[in-house]
Design a protein around this motif. Structure first.
Motif, short mmCIF file in Angstrom:
data_model
loop_
_atom_site.label_atom_id
_atom_site.label_comp_id
_atom_site.label_asym_id
_atom_site.label_seq_id
_atom_site.Cartn_x
_atom_site.Cartn_y
_atom_site.Cartn_z
N LYS A 198 -10.71 0.05 1.01
CA LYS A 198 -9.44 0.27 0.33
C LYS A 198 -9.65 0.83 -1.08
CE LYS A 198 -6.53 -3.15 2.67
NZ LYS A 198 -5.71 -4.38 2.48
N ARG A 229 4.24 -0.08 -1.88
CA ARG A 229 3.28 1.02 -1.84
C ARG A 229 3.63 1.99 -0.71
NH1 ARG A 229 -2.90 -0.50 -0.89
NH2 ARG A 229 -2.68 -1.30 -3.01
N PHE A 230 4.05 1.43 0.43
CA PHE A 230 4.39 2.30 1.55
C PHE A 230 5.54 3.24 1.20
CE2 PHE A 230 6.84 3.33 5.30
CZ PHE A 230 5.87 3.78 6.17
N GLY A 245 -2.45 -1.78 5.56
CA GLY A 245 -2.47 -1.00 4.33
C GLY A 245 -3.58 0.03 4.31
N THR A 246 -4.66 -0.22 5.05
CA THR A 246 -5.76 0.75 5.10
C THR A 246 -5.30 2.04 5.76
OG1 THR A 246 -7.30 -1.11 5.29
CG2 THR A 246 -8.14 1.07 5.82
N SER A 295 6.16 -6.76 4.93
CA SER A 295 4.78 -6.69 4.43
C SER A 295 4.74 -6.72 2.91
CB SER A 295 4.12 -5.41 4.95
OG SER A 295 2.86 -5.21 4.34
N LYS A 296 3.63 -7.21 2.38
CA LYS A 296 3.43 -7.19 0.92
C LYS A 296 3.12 -5.78 0.43
CE LYS A 296 -1.51 -8.34 1.26
NZ LYS A 296 -2.58 -9.30 0.83
N HIS A 297 2.78 -4.88 1.36
CA HIS A 297 2.50 -3.48 0.99
C HIS A 297 3.75 -2.61 1.08
CE1 HIS A 297 -1.73 -4.54 1.15
NE2 HIS A 297 -1.61 -4.94 2.40
N ARG A 298 4.92 -3.23 1.18
CA ARG A 298 6.15 -2.46 1.36
C ARG A 298 6.40 -1.48 0.23
NH1 ARG A 298 9.87 -6.66 1.75
NH2 ARG A 298 10.00 -6.65 -0.52
#
Length: 552
Positions: A290, A366-367, A323-324, A361-364
């Motif tokens: 990452k 960033r997405f 996330g990757t 998701s906690k990566h929302r």
């Protein structure tokens, strides 16, 4: 036997009580000499400086170099003399290198040749001591001293030379040892900050060493450690030279008429590319991968003259999911937009990331930042954009409020950017028979949620009934925001950053502390009957309860 033992004991005692006779005939106790030697031991710096001064003063005292080497080897005992001796030796050899006393020349007498050869051997012993013992020490302070001394000697070796001897100099051994050191940080980070980042020539030689070490056949555990240290070094670089004028900060000091330590910008980037490829083949854990993907566009890809060589790494990263995968798509997007890479399945892979867990998701955040970048082009097909809009609308039905408040503004911006998709909001039925049939029987949603290709989902023939459903959401912020779809499109596009970092608690707090312009109208009536009607018989709830009981 007893008398013999007593006689030996007396003899030994006599030796202990023996006194020394001075030149003037006076006796002096040995305890004073011991006091003097203890005083010398108490001031090791003075002793070492005296030995160094003798070496500088006359060649007759060159044997003091061997004495200082012997003191420097005692570093394992945490002796202060060891570090002082190693620093003193560095000064001694720096003077000898600067004066040319360690170089053989034509016509030199045999005696001089022997001295030069002896000095070279002692110099090699000193370098071996710093590299194999000091630099590998478990004490960070000792490692730092070794690094400083070794790099000073690199500078001294390069002075006046046409080109630094990378293959036979000790800089390559130094970098190799740093790559094999266990753990993270420490002296490797110090090397990166003080020498690798600021100086282009050190960076150039280090690139070559990284490629050479990783290309050798090594055990898997050692290879992973080398890859990890190599990644730490390479990721410390935050700037990539764009022109030859950017390459001008050198640590080595060759002769004025000598050529540059770096042949050209293309050779510079080629070395970096080889180092990165060798490092990427070394293997990483998920967090390291990452880290690489996060810095891909500005720390890695600009070094590559052939960035398409990174395709395999990016596709392998995408297959890891989560996330990757998103970060891997970010790298692919960079190659597509900046390096004209052809990757037709990009949006198919991006569409596949819109799954049930995305809005949870906690990566929302960033997405959606990256998604907004990927979908920024106004030349994307309307059918593709409609599929993304429809799929996110469907996912919003089961999403938390913090996720919905991101989806709705994003959809609004997509409609502003792609007016051809606005038929999904309002489509007039011109055929009266079809209109009557739809009002009576309704219709099935033509959108295929299971279709992997966004060009063939049928989203353009569908509608955004999901957003209209959200207008009745229990959370007032969500219901109010969803109402923009039913209004005229006269507002400007939303700034998505204003909605990305919302959480459920933040939405609740803002609602609880919101200032009311007027008090809400409250109507509340306590019911007199629960299951029966006012006049007689059962009400709706009572009849429903009766049916339940009869069914049982």
């Amino acid at each position: 036997m007893a008398p013999v033992k007593k006689e030996k004991a007396a003899t030994i005692a006599g030796v202990k009580r023996k006194r020394e006779v001075t030149a003037d005939g006076k006796t002096k106790s040995r305890s004073k000499s011991r006091t003097k030697s203890s005083d010398d031991a108490a001031d090791p710096q003075e002793t070492i400086l005296h030995l160094e001064a003798q070496i500088v003063e006359s060649r007759r005292h060159y044997n003091n170099i061997a004495t200082l080497l012997q003191l420097a080897r005692q570093h394992d005992t945490h002796n202060e003399k060891a570090v002082l001796a190693s620093v003193s030796l560095c000064r001694v050899f720096s003077r000898l290198l600067a004066a040319g006393d360690m170089v053989k020349s034509k016509g030199m007498p045999e005696a001089e040749v022997v001295i030069v050869q002896w000095l070279k051997e002692r110099y090699r012993e000193y370098l071996d001591l710093l590299l194999d013992q000091y630099l590998r020490s478990e004490a960070p302070a000792t490692q730092s001293v070794a690094l400083t001394l070794l790099m000073r000697l690199v500078k001294e070796e390069s002075k006046g030379q046409k080109e630094y001897n990378w293959k036979h100099g000790h800089l390559s051994r130094l970098v190799e040892i740093l790559l094999h050191l266990p753990g993270e940080g420490g002296v490797t980070d110090e090397f990166a900050e003080k020498y690798f980042k600021p100086y282009d020539d050190i960076r150039f030689y280090t690139f070559q060493c990284i490629a050479d070490v990783l290309d050798d056949d090594e055990p898997e555990t050692s290879r992973q450690q080398v890859s990890s240290n190599s990644l730490s070094l390479l990721m410390s670089l935050d700037q990539v030279p764009k022109t030859a004028d950017d390459i001008q900060n050198f640590f080595t000091e060759p002769a004025a008429q000598a050529k540059s330590p770096i042949p050209s910008l293309s050779a510079y980037k080629k070395r970096a590319q080889e180092a990165w490829l060798a490092t990427l083949r070394g293997g990483f854990n998920k967090e390291q991968r990452k880290t690489i993907l996060a810095g891909f566009s500005h720390q890695i890809a600009p070094w590559f003259q052939q960035p398409e060589m990174l395709m395999d790494f990016l596709t392998d990263s995408y297959d890891m999911g989560g996330g990757t995968s998103l970060l891997a798509l970010s790298g692919l997007y960079y190659l597509m937009t900046e390096k004209n890479l052809d990757y037709p399945s990009f949006y198919i892979k991006l569409y596949s990331l819109l799954d049930d867990g995305l809005l949870h998701s906690k990566h929302r955040s960033r997405f959606f930042r990256l998604l907004d970048t990927f979908m920024s082009s106004t030349h994307l097909p309307a059918a593709l954009v409609a599929s993304f809009i429809k799929r996110l609308s469907r996912l919003a039905l089961n999403a938390p409020p913090a996720g919905i408040v991101v989806v709705v503004p994003w959809i609004y911006n997509m409609f502003k950017r792609h007016p051809a998709c606005t038929f999904m909001m309002h489509r007039e039925i011109c055929d009266p028979d079809l209109k009557e049939k739809l009002e009576e029987e309704g219709m099935d949603d033509p959108f295929d949620m299971d279709e992997p290709d966004p060009m063939f989902t049928g989203a353009m023939e569908s509608s955004l009934w999901e957003i209209e459903t959200l207008q009745s959401h229990y959370h007032p912020s969500v219901s109010t925001l969803a109402g923009i779809i039913s209004e005229q499109f006269t507002k400007r596009s939303y700034n998505l950053e204003d909605f990305l970092d919302h959480s459920y608690n933040a939405l609740l707090e803002s609602e609880l502390h919101r200032e009311l312009k007027k008090d809400p109208v409250i109507e509340f009536e306590i019911p007199k009957h629960i299951l029966t009607a006012e006049d007689s018989g059962l009400n709706n709830l009572g009849r429903l309860m009766t049916q339940v009981l009869e069914a049982q």
